[in-house]
Design a protein around this motif. Structure first.
Motif, PDB file in Angstrom:
ATOM      1  N   SER A 145       0.840  -1.204   0.000  1.00  0.00           N
ATOM      2  CA  SER A 145       0.000   0.000   0.000  1.00  0.00           C
ATOM      3  C   SER A 145       0.866   1.241   0.000  1.00  0.00           C
ATOM      4  O   SER A 145       0.573   2.209  -0.704  1.00  0.00           O
ATOM      5  CB  SER A 145      -0.911   0.008   1.221  1.00  0.00           C
ATOM      6  OG  SER A 145      -1.800  -1.067   1.167  1.00  0.00           O
ATOM      7  N   ASP A 203      -6.016  -0.781  -4.586  1.00  0.00           N
ATOM      8  CA  ASP A 203      -5.454  -1.309  -3.345  1.00  0.00           C
ATOM      9  C   ASP A 203      -6.393  -2.369  -2.773  1.00  0.00           C
ATOM     10  O   ASP A 203      -7.409  -2.045  -2.181  1.00  0.00           O
ATOM     11  CB  ASP A 203      -5.244  -0.188  -2.325  1.00  0.00           C
ATOM     12  CG  ASP A 203      -4.368  -0.645  -1.157  1.00  0.00           C
ATOM     13  OD1 ASP A 203      -4.057  -1.851  -1.093  1.00  0.00           O
ATOM     14  OD2 ASP A 203      -4.009   0.201  -0.331  1.00  0.00           O
ATOM     15  N   GLU A 204      -6.060  -3.607  -2.972  1.00  0.00           N
ATOM     16  CA  GLU A 204      -6.864  -4.742  -2.519  1.00  0.00           C
ATOM     17  C   GLU A 204      -8.357  -4.504  -2.734  1.00  0.00           C
ATOM     18  O   GLU A 204      -9.142  -4.548  -1.795  1.00  0.00           O
ATOM     19  CB  GLU A 204      -6.603  -5.001  -1.023  1.00  0.00           C
ATOM     20  CG  GLU A 204      -5.109  -5.008  -0.720  1.00  0.00           C
ATOM     21  CD  GLU A 204      -4.691  -6.107   0.220  1.00  0.00           C
ATOM     22  OE1 GLU A 204      -5.543  -6.958   0.559  1.00  0.00           O
ATOM     23  OE2 GLU A 204      -3.516  -6.134   0.590  1.00  0.00           O
TER      24      GLU A 204
HETATM   25 MG   LIG Z   1      -2.330  -2.585   2.402  1.00  0.00          MG
END
Ligand SMILES: [Mg+2]
Ligand SMILES: Nc1ncnc2c1ncn2[C@@H]1O[C@H](COP(=O)(O)OP(=O)(O)O)[C@@H](O)[C@H]1O
Lengths: 289, 364
Positions: free
Chosen positions: B43, B158-159
């Protein structure tokens, strides 16, 4: 989603079916409590609609010959309309400015990084610990020094200090996930847009609640306006109404008519915003969803 | 569309180095996955590309332009957050058009652009709803829509699927792949799920503790892991690791397992060493076959037998630890059955104590 919405709607329109003994008792108890709470209000309204002769003579639930002469007398023979105007001006200005400034302060302390941020925060926390009456003499001296006695500004200025509102806002902004801010930054929001278009409307519930509380507090405040507004033309309703008693002698109808008129805006604010408050709470709950 | 290049990027929080002098170039129009376990700095890396995190050292280039100190909104990148971060007080339409509205774009143009995005993502019937009235998958699509409407040169994810249930995740994975096909925009996708990375990306960058462990195509990483970390992270169920000692022998190496069994390895190249060396032999479940007890290199007892329909996995207890074997669906086994295991030496990986992989085996 739609099925859930329809279902809850039908459930709400369906009358309650179970009448357990406990339920009945609870309802009764609630009714009694509500009656006890409501009785003085009811009595004040009813008495304000009676002539004074009736008030001392009869003890009935409804006035036998209702009259609004108390109201007419109050409106025509005192400065009530002026007091109303003064209260409205000061309360509205206090509400708008105090809530906006508090929201901005809370936002700055919570979201921005600047030198002195912690000092500012601790100062606000500390000022929250000092009771307002302890400062009232200082306020009076300062306001007198800057020649603002008997002005709207004199009434308004010291009442703009609402550290509690700042603390509530900071707490709320602190609790928001940082992704909201970052998403808005990626969307191109400048610092003002971040505040006015994301953080403030996102916390509309808090703002509504704070505004109602501030307005009611400002409308009902007595000690400070009483000290600053010595001129009858500058008095607020709460201050002015206490002079009515002296002006009218013991005249129940007129005094209570004045009292009813004085508290009317506050009662209205409660009634009008009741729905907004529920809505507001639902919205703030949606933030987490 | 644009390429992304990171040059000796470093990120420090205080004295802690989270990203350490990392070099990465993401090709224009590629779908690149940043893969690694939680906390490895994925991240942080993505947020530095987005401009949400200051770069401590190094440079970031997007489309060849140095953006190291550029404002996030000016980088022509868009990000989809794990939590979606949809504005709760705005409708779907307003959420999607928020960036346009901030920029003062005319209402009619907003409507047109928003409408186009809504159509692409099948959000048209939902435009007047608020985020609280949407399902997880719908929120996800709105979040993508909000990114899409800005016509970004680079998409950052992000995910994005980690808040969805398994079924929806597979479906959204497909939609993302389609989206990339349709748009051809550069996409950088952070995930800790190797299946997502393997299925979506044309290039996977495996991160470990703030440095790149290995990068390459999904099959490259699967077949030729550069180290034990990548080998264990990619593939499910994971690779089997067996402690062994190797010694030089005629035409290759002789690996001897702790129980005495041995395997003849023929690496393309093996480093020179004297005497013997302790290593780990890695072998994927599909490269072990079952045989009668005593007939393979290693004997063991089946403990668990998993049937997935198209394939089955047997968990075998051996003197060397547990070994997972993939078998075809015709095999029937019961816990407690005694088995022999045959390892395919041409598919064995050798990892030295540091975790580094030796060159692969020559085909036999
Ligand atoms: Mg993360
Ligand atoms: N704001 C921060 N301050 C200090 N440490 C941080 C901060 N953000 C992330 N970290 C640390 O950096 C490391 C990498 O975090 P992150 O990039 O979020 O990992 P990932 O996304 O791969 O799970 C973690 O060890 C985390 O604790």
């Amino acid at each position: 989603m739609t099925t859930v919405a329809t279902r809850s709607a039908t459930e709400m329109s369906r009358p309650a079916r179970r009448f357990g003994i406990g339920r009945i008792l609870l309802t009764l108890l609630t009714l009694i409590a509500a009656a006890i709470w409501f009785l003085p209000i009811y009595w004040a309204i009813v008495t304000s609609l009676r002539s004074d002769a009736d008030t001392v003579r009869e003890f009935t639930l409804l006035p036998s010959s209702p009259t609004i002469s108390g109201y007419i007398y109050g409106i025509t023979n005192s400065q009530l309309p002026v007091w109303y105007l003064n209260s409205t001006i000061t309360s509205v200005v206090i509400t708008v400015v105090a809530v906006l400034v508090s929201a901005m302060t809370g936002y700055a302390i919570s979201q921005l990084r600047f030198p002195g941020r912690n000092l500012l925060w601790w100062t606000i926390l500390a000022s929250f610990m000092i009771p307002v009456p302890a400062l009232i003499v200082n306020h009076f001296v300062i306001i007198a020094d800057v020649k603002l006695l008997n002005t709207h500004a004199g009434i308004i200025l010291p009442m703009l200090l609402t550290p509690v509102t700042v603390i509530v806002y900071k707490g709320f902004f602190d609790g928001l996930p940082r992704e909201y801010r970052e998403a808005a930054v990626m969307d191109g929001a400048n610092p003002y847009q971040l505040f006015y278009r994301v953080f403030l409307p996102m916390n509309w519930g808090v703002t509504t609640a704070m505004a109602i509380i501030t307005f009611i507090g400002a409308w009902n405040s007595f000690l400070w306006p009483f000290l600053v507004a010595q001129n009858v033309q500058m008095m607020t309703v709460a201050v002015g109404i206490t002079t009515v008693q002296d002006a009218f002698g013991v005249a129940y109808g007129r005094v209570l008519a004045g009292a009813v008129m004085a508290s009317l805006p506050v009662a209205l604010a409660y009634l009008l915003f009741q729905r907004r408050v529920t809505q507001a709470i639902a919205l703030s709950a949606g933030i987490k969803g | 569309m644009a390429s992304v290049e990171l040059q000796s990027i470093t990120k420090r929080y205080g004295s802690v180095e989270v990203i350490r002098g990392l070099n990465l170039s993401v090709d224009d129009g590629s779908f690149t996955a940043l893969l690694g376990p939680s906390g490895c700095g994925k991240s942080t890396l993505l947020r530095m590309i987005a401009g949400l995190e200051e770069v401590s050292d190094g440079r970031a280039l997007i489309g060849g332009v140095d953006v190291t100190h550029e404002q996030p909104a000016k980088r022509r990148v868009a990000m989809v957050f794990q939590s979606y971060a949809l504005y709760p007080h705005l409708t779907v339409a307003q959420n999607i058009c928020f960036s346009l509205s901030l920029a003062g774009v005319a209402k009619s143009i907003q409507k047109e652009k928003g409408g186009r995005v809504a159509k692409l993502l099948q959000l048209e019937p939902l435009m007047d709803r608020r985020p609280a009235e949407l399902s997880g998958g719908q929120r996800q699509r709105v979040a993508i829509g909000r990114a899409l409407v800005r016509d970004p040169e680079v998409f950052l994810f992000d995910e994005p699927l980690s808040n969805l249930d398994a079924l929806l995740r597979v479906q959204m994975r497909l939609e993302l792949a389609k989206l990339h096909n349709d748009l051809g925009t550069t996409m950088i996708y952070v995930t800790h799920d190797q299946v997502e990375a393997m299925t979506l990306a044309d290039k996977i960058v495996v991160l470990d503790g703030g440095v790149i462990s290995q990068m390459g195509s999904p099959l490259d990483l699967y077949n030729h892991p550069a180290n034990r970390f990548v080998a264990s992270f990619i593939g499910s169920p994971g690779m089997n690791f067996l402690a062994a000692t190797v010694a030089h022998a005629a035409d290759g190496l002789q690996a001897t397992f702790d129980g005495g069994a041995s395997l003849r390895l023929t690496p393309r190249a093996a480093p020179h060493f004297d005497g013997t060396q302790k290593v780990e032999i890695g072998i994927r479940p599909e490269h072990v076959t079952l045989s009668d007890p005593g007939a393979g290199q290693i004997d063991g007892v089946a403990t668990v037998f998993e049937q997935l329909g198209n394939t089955s996995y047997v968990y075998v207890d051996t003197a060397l630890g547990q070994i997972i074997v993939e078998t075809d669906q015709s095999v029937r086994l019961h816990p407690g059955d005694r088995l022999g295991l045959t390892l395919d030496p041409s598919r064995a990986h050798v990892f030295e104590a540091s975790g580094k992989a030796w060159a692969e085996q020559r085909p036999q």
